[in-house]
Design a protein around this motif. Structure first.
Motif, PDB file in Angstrom:
ATOM      1  N   VAL A 118       0.845  -1.187   0.000  1.00  7.21           N
ATOM      2  CA  VAL A 118       0.000   0.000   0.000  1.00  7.21           C
ATOM      3  C   VAL A 118       0.883   1.241   0.000  1.00  7.21           C
ATOM      4  CG1 VAL A 118      -1.810   1.240   1.230  1.00  7.21           C
ATOM      5  CG2 VAL A 118      -1.804  -1.261   1.225  1.00  7.21           C
ATOM      6  N   GLY A 119       0.821   1.972  -1.099  1.00  6.21           N
ATOM      7  CA  GLY A 119       1.648   3.154  -1.288  1.00  6.21           C
ATOM      8  C   GLY A 119       1.923   3.320  -2.769  1.00  6.21           C
ATOM      9  N   LYS A 120       3.117   3.833  -3.084  1.00  5.82           N
ATOM     10  CA  LYS A 120       3.542   3.995  -4.470  1.00  5.82           C
ATOM     11  C   LYS A 120       4.673   3.009  -4.735  1.00  5.82           C
ATOM     12  CE  LYS A 120       2.644   8.908  -4.146  1.00  5.82           C
ATOM     13  NZ  LYS A 120       3.294  10.168  -3.856  1.00  5.82           N
ATOM     14  N   THR A 121       4.824   2.586  -5.974  1.00  5.43           N
ATOM     15  CA  THR A 121       5.889   1.656  -6.336  1.00  5.43           C
ATOM     16  C   THR A 121       7.250   2.196  -5.893  1.00  5.43           C
ATOM     17  OG1 THR A 121       4.584   0.910  -8.228  1.00  5.43           O
ATOM     18  CG2 THR A 121       6.924   0.364  -8.240  1.00  5.43           C
ATOM     19  N   ALA A 122       7.469   3.494  -6.037  1.00  9.32           N
ATOM     20  CA  ALA A 122       8.744   4.104  -5.651  1.00  9.32           C
ATOM     21  C   ALA A 122       9.015   4.001  -4.149  1.00  9.32           C
ATOM     22  CB  ALA A 122       8.772   5.567  -6.080  1.00  9.32           C
ATOM     23  N   ASP A 123       7.961   3.813  -3.345  1.00 13.51           N
ATOM     24  CA  ASP A 123       8.114   3.688  -1.894  1.00 13.51           C
ATOM     25  C   ASP A 123       8.731   2.345  -1.490  1.00 13.51           C
ATOM     26  OD1 ASP A 123       6.862   6.162  -1.608  1.00 13.51           O
ATOM     27  OD2 ASP A 123       4.880   5.267  -1.289  1.00 13.51           O
ATOM     28  N   PHE A 124       8.692   1.373  -2.388  1.00 15.93           N
ATOM     29  CA  PHE A 124       9.106   0.011  -2.041  1.00 15.93           C
ATOM     30  C   PHE A 124      10.316  -0.464  -2.836  1.00 15.93           C
ATOM     31  CE2 PHE A 124       4.572   0.357  -1.080  1.00 15.93           C
ATOM     32  CZ  PHE A 124       4.578  -0.011   0.255  1.00 15.93           C
ATOM     33  N   THR A 125      11.265   0.422  -3.086  1.00 17.85           N
ATOM     34  CA  THR A 125      12.435   0.057  -3.890  1.00 17.85           C
ATOM     35  C   THR A 125      13.277  -1.028  -3.232  1.00 17.85           C
ATOM     36  OG1 THR A 125      13.657   1.905  -2.934  1.00 17.85           O
ATOM     37  CG2 THR A 125      12.600   2.278  -5.071  1.00 17.85           C
ATOM     38  N   GLU A 126      13.319  -1.076  -1.913  1.00 19.93           N
ATOM     39  CA  GLU A 126      14.083  -2.127  -1.222  1.00 19.93           C
ATOM     40  C   GLU A 126      13.310  -3.438  -1.162  1.00 19.93           C
ATOM     41  OE1 GLU A 126      15.414  -0.869   2.632  1.00 19.93           O
ATOM     42  OE2 GLU A 126      16.109   1.064   1.884  1.00 19.93           O
ATOM     43  N   GLU A 127      12.008  -3.373  -0.962  1.00 15.48           N
ATOM     44  CA  GLU A 127      11.190  -4.554  -0.741  1.00 15.48           C
ATOM     45  C   GLU A 127      10.839  -5.302  -2.029  1.00 15.48           C
ATOM     46  OE1 GLU A 127      10.547  -1.523   0.449  1.00 15.48           O
ATOM     47  OE2 GLU A 127      10.494  -1.683   2.627  1.00 15.48           O
ATOM     48  N   LEU A 128      10.582  -4.555  -3.116  1.00 14.77           N
ATOM     49  CA  LEU A 128      10.152  -5.197  -4.365  1.00 14.77           C
ATOM     50  C   LEU A 128      11.128  -6.252  -4.888  1.00 14.77           C
ATOM     51  CD1 LEU A 128       8.312  -2.438  -6.389  1.00 14.77           C
ATOM     52  CD2 LEU A 128       7.434  -4.660  -5.706  1.00 14.77           C
ATOM     53  N   PRO A 129      12.444  -6.004  -4.903  1.00 12.86           N
ATOM     54  CA  PRO A 129      13.358  -7.046  -5.393  1.00 12.86           C
ATOM     55  C   PRO A 129      13.328  -8.315  -4.532  1.00 12.86           C
ATOM     56  CG  PRO A 129      14.476  -4.923  -5.304  1.00 12.86           C
ATOM     57  CD  PRO A 129      13.153  -4.749  -4.636  1.00 12.86           C
ATOM     58  N   LEU A 130      12.961  -8.192  -3.274  1.00 16.56           N
ATOM     59  CA  LEU A 130      12.880  -9.354  -2.394  1.00 16.56           C
ATOM     60  C   LEU A 130      11.550 -10.092  -2.547  1.00 16.56           C
ATOM     61  CD1 LEU A 130      14.281  -7.655   0.841  1.00 16.56           C
ATOM     62  CD2 LEU A 130      15.522  -9.154  -0.726  1.00 16.56           C
ATOM     63  N   LEU A 131      10.481  -9.336  -2.725  1.00 20.12           N
ATOM     64  CA  LEU A 131       9.142  -9.934  -2.775  1.00 20.12           C
ATOM     65  C   LEU A 131       8.754 -10.456  -4.162  1.00 20.12           C
ATOM     66  CD1 LEU A 131       7.323  -7.308  -0.540  1.00 20.12           C
ATOM     67  CD2 LEU A 131       7.653  -9.725   0.009  1.00 20.12           C
ATOM     68  N   ASP A 132       9.109  -9.724  -5.215  1.00 25.76           N
ATOM     69  CA  ASP A 132       8.662 -10.092  -6.563  1.00 25.76           C
ATOM     70  C   ASP A 132       9.049 -11.510  -6.987  1.00 25.76           C
ATOM     71  OD1 ASP A 132       7.301  -9.499  -9.044  1.00 25.76           O
ATOM     72  OD2 ASP A 132       9.292  -9.346  -9.943  1.00 25.76           O
ATOM     73  N   PRO A 133      10.233 -12.012  -6.679  1.00 31.18           N
ATOM     74  CA  PRO A 133      10.566 -13.381  -7.113  1.00 31.18           C
ATOM     75  C   PRO A 133       9.744 -14.474  -6.405  1.00 31.18           C
ATOM     76  CG  PRO A 133      12.555 -12.155  -6.592  1.00 31.18           C
ATOM     77  CD  PRO A 133      11.398 -11.335  -6.124  1.00 31.18           C
ATOM     78  N   ILE A 134       9.231 -14.182  -5.223  1.00 24.58           N
ATOM     79  CA  ILE A 134       8.547 -15.232  -4.458  1.00 24.58           C
ATOM     80  C   ILE A 134       7.036 -15.014  -4.342  1.00 24.58           C
ATOM     81  CG2 ILE A 134      10.593 -15.781  -3.093  1.00 24.58           C
ATOM     82  CD1 ILE A 134       8.161 -14.166  -1.076  1.00 24.58           C
ATOM     83  N   ALA A 135       6.544 -13.878  -4.866  1.00 26.19           N
ATOM     84  CA  ALA A 135       5.123 -13.566  -4.689  1.00 26.19           C
ATOM     85  C   ALA A 135       4.570 -12.802  -5.882  1.00 26.19           C
ATOM     86  CB  ALA A 135       4.923 -12.731  -3.423  1.00 26.19           C
ATOM     87  N   THR A 136       3.260 -12.897  -6.051  1.00 26.97           N
ATOM     88  CA  THR A 136       2.552 -12.037  -6.979  1.00 26.97           C
ATOM     89  C   THR A 136       2.317 -10.746  -6.211  1.00 26.97           C
ATOM     90  OG1 THR A 136       1.501 -13.941  -8.017  1.00 26.97           O
ATOM     91  CG2 THR A 136       0.448 -11.791  -8.330  1.00 26.97           C
ATOM     92  N   VAL A 137       2.857  -9.632  -6.706  1.00 27.13           N
ATOM     93  CA  VAL A 137       2.858  -8.381  -5.952  1.00 27.13           C
ATOM     94  C   VAL A 137       1.990  -7.334  -6.646  1.00 27.13           C
ATOM     95  CG1 VAL A 137       4.283  -6.537  -4.990  1.00 27.13           C
ATOM     96  CG2 VAL A 137       5.193  -8.858  -5.130  1.00 27.13           C
ATOM     97  N   VAL A 138       1.112  -6.718  -5.857  1.00 28.34           N
ATOM     98  CA  VAL A 138       0.266  -5.625  -6.327  1.00 28.34           C
ATOM     99  C   VAL A 138       0.589  -4.408  -5.465  1.00 28.34           C
ATOM    100  CG1 VAL A 138      -2.109  -4.769  -6.538  1.00 28.34           C
ATOM    101  CG2 VAL A 138      -1.597  -7.169  -7.057  1.00 28.34           C
ATOM    102  N   VAL A 139       0.813  -3.264  -6.115  1.00 28.70           N
ATOM    103  CA  VAL A 139       0.996  -2.007  -5.392  1.00 28.70           C
ATOM    104  C   VAL A 139      -0.257  -1.177  -5.644  1.00 28.70           C
ATOM    105  CG1 VAL A 139       2.389   0.080  -5.136  1.00 28.70           C
ATOM    106  CG2 VAL A 139       3.499  -2.092  -5.686  1.00 28.70           C
TER     107      VAL A 139
END
Length: 184
Positions: A118-139
């Protein structure tokens, strides 16, 4: 001489008043410190963070960070591990590494894990590389379509969604999740 006696009596009265006031303040401080040390209420007393166990997730449509459409059909087969994390939420930031470890330990596949940021894609620059390979991610923004469908009221919100989009377990902590895959 009468004047000195009067001053001594006044001084004695003020001293007694000071002692009474000090004893009262000490009692009040002890009461307050006891209240602050009171244990947290049991999990059952805490308000729900999302739809409760046994409730069905409402229909939704969204697009993942990989530009793939996702809907309630994603939850149809189950079990699906769900995590909803908000930008600026300290508990969410602390919970993401635990969530990643849980996914790895339980051997969930990417198509069995849905993460809502919940937020903007730019808010999650650290988390997205960790989450995207293991999960379907929606921002999405606060109370976006997926969060509304899940009935999210607080962050983080974690759940196991069973077949047919039925919530099997939900809460704010990792201890609220089912520890192993459940059968559909």
């Amino acid at each position: 001489m009468a004047f000195i006696v009067a001053l001594l009596v006044l001084f004695g009265a003020l001293s007694i008043f000071n002692i009474v006031l000090t004893v009262g303040l000490v009692r009040r401080v002890r009461e307050l410190s006891t209240k602050q040390r009171a244990p947290m209420p049991p999990r059952a007393d805490l308000p729900p963070v999302m739809r409760a166990e046994g409730e069905r997730v409402e229909p939704f449509r969204a697009v993942t960070v990989r530009e793939e459409p996702v809907s309630e059909d994603f939850l149809a087969v189950g079990p699906v591990l769900l995590g909803v994390f908000a930008y600026g939420c300290t508990s969410c930031h602390e919970r993401i590494p635990e969530f990643l470890s849980f996914v790895a330990a339980q051997d969930y596949r990417r198509d069995q894990v849905l993460v809502i940021l919940v937020g903007k894609t730019a808010d999650f620059t650290e988390e997205l590389p960790l989450l995207d390979p293991i999960a379907t991610v929606v921002v999405e923004r606060r109370q976006g379509p997926v969060a509304r469908a899940l009935g999210v009221k607080a962050y983080p919100a974690l759940a196991v969604i069973g077949a047919g989009g039925i919530v099997r377990a939900a809460g704010a902590g990792m201890n609220s999740l089912t520890p192993v895959h459940e059968s559909a």
